[in-house]
Design an enzyme around this catalytic site. Sequence first.
Site, PDB file in Angstrom:
ATOM      1  N   GLU A  85      53.320  76.444  -9.419  1.00  0.00           N
ATOM      2  CA  GLU A  85      53.364  77.762  -8.787  1.00  0.00           C
ATOM      3  C   GLU A  85      53.165  77.704  -7.275  1.00  0.00           C
ATOM      4  OE1 GLU A  85      54.226  80.534  -9.973  1.00  0.00           O
ATOM      5  OE2 GLU A  85      54.183  80.219 -12.133  1.00  0.00           O
ATOM      6  N   GLU A 116      45.643  61.224 -25.118  1.00  0.00           N
ATOM      7  CA  GLU A 116      44.439  61.500 -24.321  1.00  0.00           C
ATOM      8  C   GLU A 116      43.380  60.427 -24.484  1.00  0.00           C
ATOM      9  OE1 GLU A 116      41.226  64.220 -26.413  1.00  0.00           O
ATOM     10  OE2 GLU A 116      43.076  65.346 -26.111  1.00  0.00           O
TER      11      GLU A 116
END
Length: 297
Positions: A85, A116
């Site tokens: 963004e 992960e």
Amino acid sequence: MQIKLNHLVTESRNPASEHIDTLSTFDMLKVINAQDQKVPLAVEAALPAISHSVDVIAAALQQGGRLIYVGAGTSGRLGILDASECPPTFGSDPSQVVGLIAGGHQAILAAVENAEDNREQGGIDLQQINFSDQDVLVGIAASGRTPYVLGAMDYAKAQGATVISVACNPACPMAQLADIEICAVVGPEVVTGSSRMKAGTAQKLILNMLTTGAMIRIGKVYGNLMVDVEATNAKLVERQKNIVMAATECSREQASDALLQCGGHCKTAIVMLLAQLSASDAKALLADNKGFIRPCL
């Protein structure tokens, strides 16, 4: 090796929602909403660390460094979202704020098994983007113990970079590695262990603050106007005009003409109109003042 999670705040059971499956839909949502209201207060308690982080990130960006987010699952996706963004909002270079997620691009849309848990891969992924001591690393994990994130933090520390942790459990392994610990203790989730809820909301608020605060500090905002916004669609073309009008109190026609003359660059148009300069002179003045509008005036 057995992983014990029951001692983590984010994994504990919430007494306020123990019977949520027996409630009416409206009452169920009231419970969720009441718990969500705790999140901004948890973030407020972390404001000193967030403030310190903003100043460190802004200083790095001004020196040509980058902000690198690293996370897994929801945390990784939030980092990527915040990074993506920045260019349309602040006109920043897409390489200035970068989000990395355990498992790579495919993990943005779907879970990648065991990604992960690979601590070594965190460092490898930083190597692949040429991470250096000029950059700032922000590790994101609700638990504060994700191996992939810890590996990235290890690597960043070894390079001499500033390392920040964003977690929701106090005294976690990430905090022990970090130069700055941001910890928003939101408490147990409405659905036990579903840290995409309160913890994810807290992380989103914190990341918003980190980038927005840093971009304000490097001159990307004038007043409360995002004066480096890029006009990549019709809505943003109109937003640019509105921003120039708000900053200069000019007419729509004057705003359109100024933007046309300076190639659709809000800052230049604003300085043109307020200082009564040509587009080239306004651009040069902005460059002399490192992109900050106020010193130009």
